[in-house]
Write an enzyme that holds these catalytic residues in place. Sequence first.
Site, mmCIF file in Angstrom:
data_model
loop_
_atom_site.group_PDB
_atom_site.id
_atom_site.type_symbol
_atom_site.label_atom_id
_atom_site.label_comp_id
_atom_site.label_asym_id
_atom_site.label_seq_id
_atom_site.Cartn_x
_atom_site.Cartn_y
_atom_site.Cartn_z
ATOM 1 N N ARG A 176 0.858 -1.183 0.000
ATOM 2 C CA ARG A 176 0.000 0.000 0.000
ATOM 3 C C ARG A 176 0.893 1.231 0.000
ATOM 4 O O ARG A 176 1.692 1.419 0.923
ATOM 5 C CB ARG A 176 -0.908 0.003 1.238
ATOM 6 C CG ARG A 176 -1.706 1.275 1.355
ATOM 7 C CD ARG A 176 -2.591 1.351 2.598
ATOM 8 N NE ARG A 176 -3.262 2.640 2.581
ATOM 9 C CZ ARG A 176 -3.325 3.489 3.607
ATOM 10 N NH1 ARG A 176 -2.824 3.162 4.779
ATOM 11 N NH2 ARG A 176 -3.921 4.653 3.490
ATOM 12 N N HIS A 206 -3.022 10.931 0.586
ATOM 13 C CA HIS A 206 -2.537 10.705 1.952
ATOM 14 C C HIS A 206 -1.917 12.019 2.447
ATOM 15 O O HIS A 206 -0.710 12.109 2.668
ATOM 16 C CB HIS A 206 -1.548 9.542 1.986
ATOM 17 C CG HIS A 206 -1.368 8.917 3.343
ATOM 18 N ND1 HIS A 206 -1.516 7.568 3.573
ATOM 19 C CD2 HIS A 206 -1.043 9.452 4.539
ATOM 20 C CE1 HIS A 206 -1.282 7.309 4.852
ATOM 21 N NE2 HIS A 206 -0.985 8.434 5.458
ATOM 22 N N ASN A 249 -7.106 8.877 2.849
ATOM 23 C CA ASN A 249 -6.607 8.243 4.056
ATOM 24 C C ASN A 249 -7.001 9.073 5.271
ATOM 25 O O ASN A 249 -6.635 10.240 5.384
ATOM 26 C CB ASN A 249 -5.080 8.144 4.017
ATOM 27 C CG ASN A 249 -4.534 7.550 5.309
ATOM 28 O OD1 ASN A 249 -4.745 6.367 5.579
ATOM 29 N ND2 ASN A 249 -3.881 8.355 6.135
ATOM 30 N N GLU A 250 -7.755 8.481 6.182
ATOM 31 C CA GLU A 250 -8.088 9.079 7.473
ATOM 32 C C GLU A 250 -8.547 10.527 7.391
ATOM 33 O O GLU A 250 -7.889 11.426 7.949
ATOM 34 C CB GLU A 250 -6.872 9.020 8.410
ATOM 35 C CG GLU A 250 -6.383 7.636 8.712
ATOM 36 C CD GLU A 250 -5.250 7.650 9.750
ATOM 37 O OE1 GLU A 250 -4.757 8.727 10.114
ATOM 38 O OE2 GLU A 250 -4.859 6.555 10.199
ATOM 39 N N ASN A 293 -7.851 1.928 9.559
ATOM 40 C CA ASN A 293 -6.557 2.090 10.230
ATOM 41 C C ASN A 293 -6.812 2.062 11.727
ATOM 42 O O ASN A 293 -7.623 2.846 12.235
ATOM 43 C CB ASN A 293 -5.916 3.435 9.888
ATOM 44 C CG ASN A 293 -5.417 3.490 8.450
ATOM 45 O OD1 ASN A 293 -5.463 2.489 7.732
ATOM 46 N ND2 ASN A 293 -4.953 4.650 8.036
ATOM 47 N N GLU A 347 -3.847 -0.077 7.943
ATOM 48 C CA GLU A 347 -2.710 0.289 8.801
ATOM 49 C C GLU A 347 -2.907 -0.296 10.181
ATOM 50 O O GLU A 347 -4.019 -0.290 10.708
ATOM 51 C CB GLU A 347 -2.581 1.818 8.990
ATOM 52 C CG GLU A 347 -1.978 2.556 7.844
ATOM 53 C CD GLU A 347 -1.910 4.063 8.077
ATOM 54 O OE1 GLU A 347 -1.771 4.501 9.237
ATOM 55 O OE2 GLU A 347 -1.990 4.799 7.076
ATOM 56 N N PHE A 405 8.036 3.900 13.162
ATOM 57 C CA PHE A 405 6.981 2.901 12.972
ATOM 58 C C PHE A 405 7.411 1.762 12.053
ATOM 59 O O PHE A 405 6.608 0.901 11.716
ATOM 60 C CB PHE A 405 5.730 3.555 12.365
ATOM 61 C CG PHE A 405 4.800 4.187 13.376
ATOM 62 C CD1 PHE A 405 3.762 3.452 13.928
ATOM 63 C CD2 PHE A 405 4.943 5.514 13.764
ATOM 64 C CE1 PHE A 405 2.883 4.019 14.848
ATOM 65 C CE2 PHE A 405 4.067 6.088 14.688
ATOM 66 C CZ PHE A 405 3.036 5.339 15.232
HETATM 67 C C1 PNW Z 1 -1.772 7.564 10.685
HETATM 68 N N1 PNW Z 1 -3.509 10.213 16.377
HETATM 69 O O1 PNW Z 1 -1.757 8.806 11.313
HETATM 70 C C2 PNW Z 1 -1.374 7.854 9.249
HETATM 71 O O2 PNW Z 1 -2.230 7.305 8.289
HETATM 72 C C3 PNW Z 1 0.056 7.530 8.949
HETATM 73 O O3 PNW Z 1 0.492 8.323 7.889
HETATM 74 C C4 PNW Z 1 0.894 7.682 10.207
HETATM 75 O O4 PNW Z 1 2.261 7.613 9.990
HETATM 76 C C5 PNW Z 1 0.430 6.597 11.163
HETATM 77 O O5 PNW Z 1 -0.976 6.683 11.390
HETATM 78 C C6 PNW Z 1 1.129 6.618 12.514
HETATM 79 O O6 PNW Z 1 0.849 7.801 13.182
HETATM 80 C C7 PNW Z 1 -2.193 9.082 12.574
HETATM 81 O O7 PNW Z 1 -2.986 11.219 16.931
HETATM 82 C C8 PNW Z 1 -1.618 10.151 13.223
HETATM 83 O O8 PNW Z 1 -4.401 9.567 16.951
HETATM 84 C C9 PNW Z 1 -2.055 10.527 14.478
HETATM 85 C C10 PNW Z 1 -3.066 9.821 15.093
HETATM 86 C C11 PNW Z 1 -3.639 8.755 14.453
HETATM 87 C C12 PNW Z 1 -3.202 8.377 13.182
#
Ligand code: PNW
Length: 472
Positions: free
Chosen positions: A110, A156, A203-204, A333, A395, A456
């Site tokens: 992905r 994204h 994405n999100e 995710n 994710e 990560f």
């Molecule tokens: C996701 N939070 O982001 C994204 O889709 C990725 O790009 C990112 O690297 C990954 O999760 C890890 O963080 C998030 O604060 C960022 O809850 C912050 C949050 C959740 C998801």
Amino acid sequence: MIRFFFFSTIFGDPCGNSREVIEVSPFPEGFLWGLATASYQIEGSWREDGRGNSIWDDYSHYWGKENINVNGEQRCNVDKCHTGDIACDSYKQWNRDLALLKNTNVKTYRFSLSWSRLLPYGTEDLGVNQYGVEYYNKMINDLLENDIVPFVTIYHWDLPSEVQNIIAPGGWVNSSISDIFADYAEFCFRAFGDRVKNWITLNEPGIFVDQGYHEGIMAPGMKGHMLDARFNTILAHVKAYRRYDSKYRATQKGQVGITLFSMWNEPETNQENQLAALKMELDLGWWAEPIFGSGDFAPGLKKMIADAGKNLPTFTDEQIALNKGASDFFGLNHYTTRIIRACNSCEFELEEVECDSWPTTGSVWLRPVPWGFEKLLEFIHKRWDTDKYPLYVTENGASSKDDGLQDLNDQFRVDYYKTYVSAMKRAMINGVNVKGYMAWSLMDNFEWARGYTERFGVHWVDFNGKIKILTN
Ligand code: PNW
């Protein structure tokens, strides 16, 4: 078969000790195991071969007046003033990434397309960057040649600066963004859809809107636009999906979905059941109910927003009809869980807490709680029917803090994956239709406002040297 058992459900204490048992039954044939990344987090080469700027270039390079602290020192928007200028250097080192993917034996990769690398000024009329098209063509072709399914995210988080500032001033706040996004998505279907059969539109949306346009802690750093910007993301996704339906589905025969972020919200006591349900409505139901449910916001969400004295945008009847069923799969995710507790002085009269007994990771917001994953998957299935909308975990993963060492001992990550994948398997045994699982991430990368301070990756990256990648 080994069955999972945890005391918390028995004694009703969500913080109670739990014991994980690893599920060992096999996964279905064809289950899509994979790894995930996103363009701005890995590509680098921000000014090369005709790429346009994105809001993340601007945000990470910006040292504004408001970022001067009391001592007169400059602060950056991103920790340690990190930027994605080089990141993992993936624009130049695709062959290295491909070798890593082959070595891990994944069935799918992905990744996301950089909008401003393809369309430097945001729209096709203003010019297509052939270098960008060729970069992704090569990736897609190489993946297919190696029997790795490309799972492609169209957006994204790296909105072209030109769109944010000029074409649709305010970016996701501007109502014209949904058509501009659908045009860009159509460009992607046309350019790559002969080979890409799995598309994720956004994405999100919850995270990039709330943090980037409401709290101002991610690009573009705007504040106070939760409801209108969230609303526009639904319209954008639906328009892109309908564009595929009307012009590409018959010939390309792929699937198009959306990826939503959700924690599991566990009520602290039975008294909080309703509040935790409302929190799920706000975090996940906001998008899931219009798209996978009724086509409109759930009555409970409407009431919650009205009770808080806010104005929820409304869909027209025509929009409701188009929203309904506008996704071929449910992209999820998931990382962690929260306990929901009543709080009179809080927004929406609830607060989120964590249990001290839960282990920590390199990210303050992320504590491993595998049973929450199982509960979330079962909740989604009951509510939105994963037989109708197959679920892909797009994710899941855990971070470590950068400690400056080339520390390859990541037993904590191995444990995280083992216990979360087990939780997912239990949900599958209980009837949830999960078709794939993509771990975040292929390698350490630019962790947004945290820069390179949180890792990560399932591969460790040396960002100080020449982007050396190590694996144990
Ligand atoms: C996701 N939070 O982001 C994204 O889709 C990725 O790009 C990112 O690297 C990954 O999760 C890890 O963080 C998030 O604060 C960022 O809850 C912050 C949050 C959740 C998801």
